[in-house]
Design a protein around this motif. Structure first.
Motif, PDB file in Angstrom:
ATOM      1  N   SER A  82      -2.572  12.755   2.507  1.00 43.23           N
ATOM      2  CA  SER A  82      -1.110  12.659   2.462  1.00 43.23           C
ATOM      3  C   SER A  82      -0.613  12.402   1.043  1.00 43.23           C
ATOM      4  CB  SER A  82      -0.624  11.545   3.389  1.00 43.23           C
ATOM      5  OG  SER A  82      -1.170  10.287   3.003  1.00 43.23           O
ATOM      6  N   HIS A  83      -1.317  11.543   0.320  1.00 40.10           N
ATOM      7  CA  HIS A  83      -0.947  11.178  -1.043  1.00 40.10           C
ATOM      8  C   HIS A  83      -2.115  10.438  -1.677  1.00 40.10           C
ATOM      9  CE1 HIS A  83      -0.013   7.468   1.094  1.00 40.10           C
ATOM     10  NE2 HIS A  83       0.430   6.842   0.015  1.00 40.10           N
ATOM     11  N   TYR A  84      -1.952  10.050  -2.938  1.00 42.28           N
ATOM     12  CA  TYR A  84      -3.099   9.546  -3.697  1.00 42.28           C
ATOM     13  C   TYR A  84      -3.063   8.038  -3.957  1.00 42.28           C
ATOM     14  CZ  TYR A  84      -3.669  14.582  -4.327  1.00 42.28           C
ATOM     15  OH  TYR A  84      -3.812  15.931  -4.089  1.00 42.28           O
ATOM     16  N   HIS A  85      -2.450   7.286  -3.082  1.00 40.78           N
ATOM     17  CA  HIS A  85      -2.551   5.825  -3.174  1.00 40.78           C
ATOM     18  C   HIS A  85      -3.932   5.391  -2.667  1.00 40.78           C
ATOM     19  CE1 HIS A  85       1.986   4.616  -3.384  1.00 40.78           C
ATOM     20  NE2 HIS A  85       1.432   4.699  -4.578  1.00 40.78           N
ATOM     21  N   ALA A  86      -4.436   4.293  -3.255  1.00 42.65           N
ATOM     22  CA  ALA A  86      -5.815   3.857  -2.992  1.00 42.65           C
ATOM     23  C   ALA A  86      -6.108   3.628  -1.516  1.00 42.65           C
ATOM     24  CB  ALA A  86      -6.113   2.589  -3.792  1.00 42.65           C
ATOM     25  N   ASP A  87      -5.120   3.121  -0.763  1.00 44.68           N
ATOM     26  CA  ASP A  87      -5.404   2.853   0.654  1.00 44.68           C
ATOM     27  C   ASP A  87      -5.485   4.141   1.482  1.00 44.68           C
ATOM     28  OD1 ASP A  87      -2.621   2.975   0.161  1.00 44.68           O
ATOM     29  OD2 ASP A  87      -2.142   1.784   1.942  1.00 44.68           O
ATOM     30  N   HIS A  88      -5.350   5.298   0.826  1.00 45.03           N
ATOM     31  CA  HIS A  88      -5.486   6.596   1.508  1.00 45.03           C
ATOM     32  C   HIS A  88      -6.596   7.469   0.904  1.00 45.03           C
ATOM     33  CE1 HIS A  88      -1.658   6.082   3.797  1.00 45.03           C
ATOM     34  NE2 HIS A  88      -1.546   5.149   2.864  1.00 45.03           N
TER      35      HIS A  88
END
Ligand SMILES: [Zn+2]
Ligand SMILES: [Zn+2]
Length: 244
Positions: A58-64
Motif C-alpha cells: 500500500s505504501h512504504y511506511h515501516a509498519d507495512h
C-alpha cells in the motif's frame, strides 16, 4: 477468496505477532498485501514462503514494508535450494522512488508498478487501487474474484472517495488507529467511529477493524464502530480467516 490476517498491528508488532500483513488466496494464487514487521515469521503459519506468488504494498511506511528484505532473502534461499523456480513479484506505487526500488532484488524479486487508473490481474483476482490521505502516498485496494470483493483501506484519514471505492463490498478491512473522539486525522489515520461510518456509507457486508492501537481497551473500538454501522463488526486478530 480466502483472506487471512497475518498481522494487524499499527506501528510495531506486539510479542509473537506482526504489523500489517494479509494473505489473499484464490484458486492456488497466493498474494500477500503488505509485509510489516514480523510478517515473514507469522506468514509461515499459513503458507510456505516459496509458494507466495506476489506481494502488493500500500505504501512504504515501516509498519507495512519492514520485512521486504527478509522476504527477498527467503526467495534467494528457496531458489538456491531448488524449492521453487519462480521469482517473487512485488508490486508497489512509484511515487517514492527509494521505496519502489527496494522491491527489486536481482535474481530473486522483481518490483513492478501499479497505479490507481489501472487494474492489476493476479491469477483470477482483480486488484484496483484508490489514493488515500496519509502523510506519504498510499493506496487502498479492492480485490475482486468470482463476483465477491474485499477492500483494504490501508492507512488513511476519513475520505469520502473511499465510500465509493468500498461500495457494497463483502468485507472491509478498515484501519482503526484511534478511539471515538480522538482526532486521528492529524496523524493521517481514522478512529473507530470513522471506520464505522465508512462501512455504513459504503453499505459493506462486514467490517473488520485493523491497524490497531497499542493503548486502551480495543474491544471498545468495536462498540464505538457499531454506533455508526449496524452490520457485523470485529477486531482483526492473528490467524483469523474470511472465506468470500
Ligand atoms: Zn501503518
Ligand atoms: Zn502509514
Amino acid at each position: 477468496m480466502k483472506i487471512t490476517v497475518v498481522g494487524f498491528w499499527g506501528g510495531y508488532p506486539e510479542t509473537g505477532e506482526a504489523t500489517s500483513c494479509y494473505l489473499v488466496e484464490y484458486k492456488g494464487m497466493k498474494v500477500v498485501i503488505d509485509l510489516g514487521s514480523g510478517a515473514v515469521s507469522q506468514l509461515q503459519k499459513y503458507s510456505a514462503l516459496k509458494d507466495i506468488d506476489a506481494v502488493v504494498f500500500s505504501h512504504y511506511h515501516a509498519d507495512h514494508v519492514a520485512d521486504i528484505g527478509v522476504m527477498q532473502y527467503s526467495r534467494v534461499v528457496d531458489l538456491g535450494l531448488g524449492r521453487t523456480s519462480d521469482h517473487l513479484i512485488m508490486y508497489g506505487h512509484q511515487e517514492d522512488q527509494k521505496g519502489y526500488d527496494s522491491l527489486t532484488k536481482e535474481g530473486a524479486a522483481e518490483g513492478l508498478p501499479y497505479s490507481s487508473g489501472q487494474t492489476l490481474q493476479l491469477g483470477e483476482m482483480t486488484f484496483s487501487f484508490a489514493p488515500t490521505d496519509h502523510p506519504v502516498p498510499c493506496y487502498a485496494m479492492r480485490v475482486e474474484a468470482a463476483g465477491r470483493s474485499f477492500v483494504y483501506t490501508a492507512d488513511t484519514t476519513y475520505l469520502e472517495s473511499l465510500e465509493d471505492f468500498s461500495e457494497g463490498t463483502d468485507l472491509l478491512f478498515a484501519e482503526t488507529s484511534f478511539y471515538e473522539g480522538q482526532d486521528a486525522s492529524k496523524y493521517g489515520h481514522m478512529n473507530s467511529t470513522e471506520a464505522g461510518r465508512l462501512a455504513r456509507k459504503a453499505a459493506v457486508k462486514k467490517l473488520v477493524l485493523t491497524h490497531l492501537p497499542h493503548f486502551g481497551d480495543r474491544d471498545e473500538l468495536v462498540t464505538e464502530a457499531r454506533k455508526e454501522y449496524d452490520g457485523p463488526v470485529e477486531l482483526a486478530a492473528s490467524g483469523n480467516t474470511y472465506e468470500l
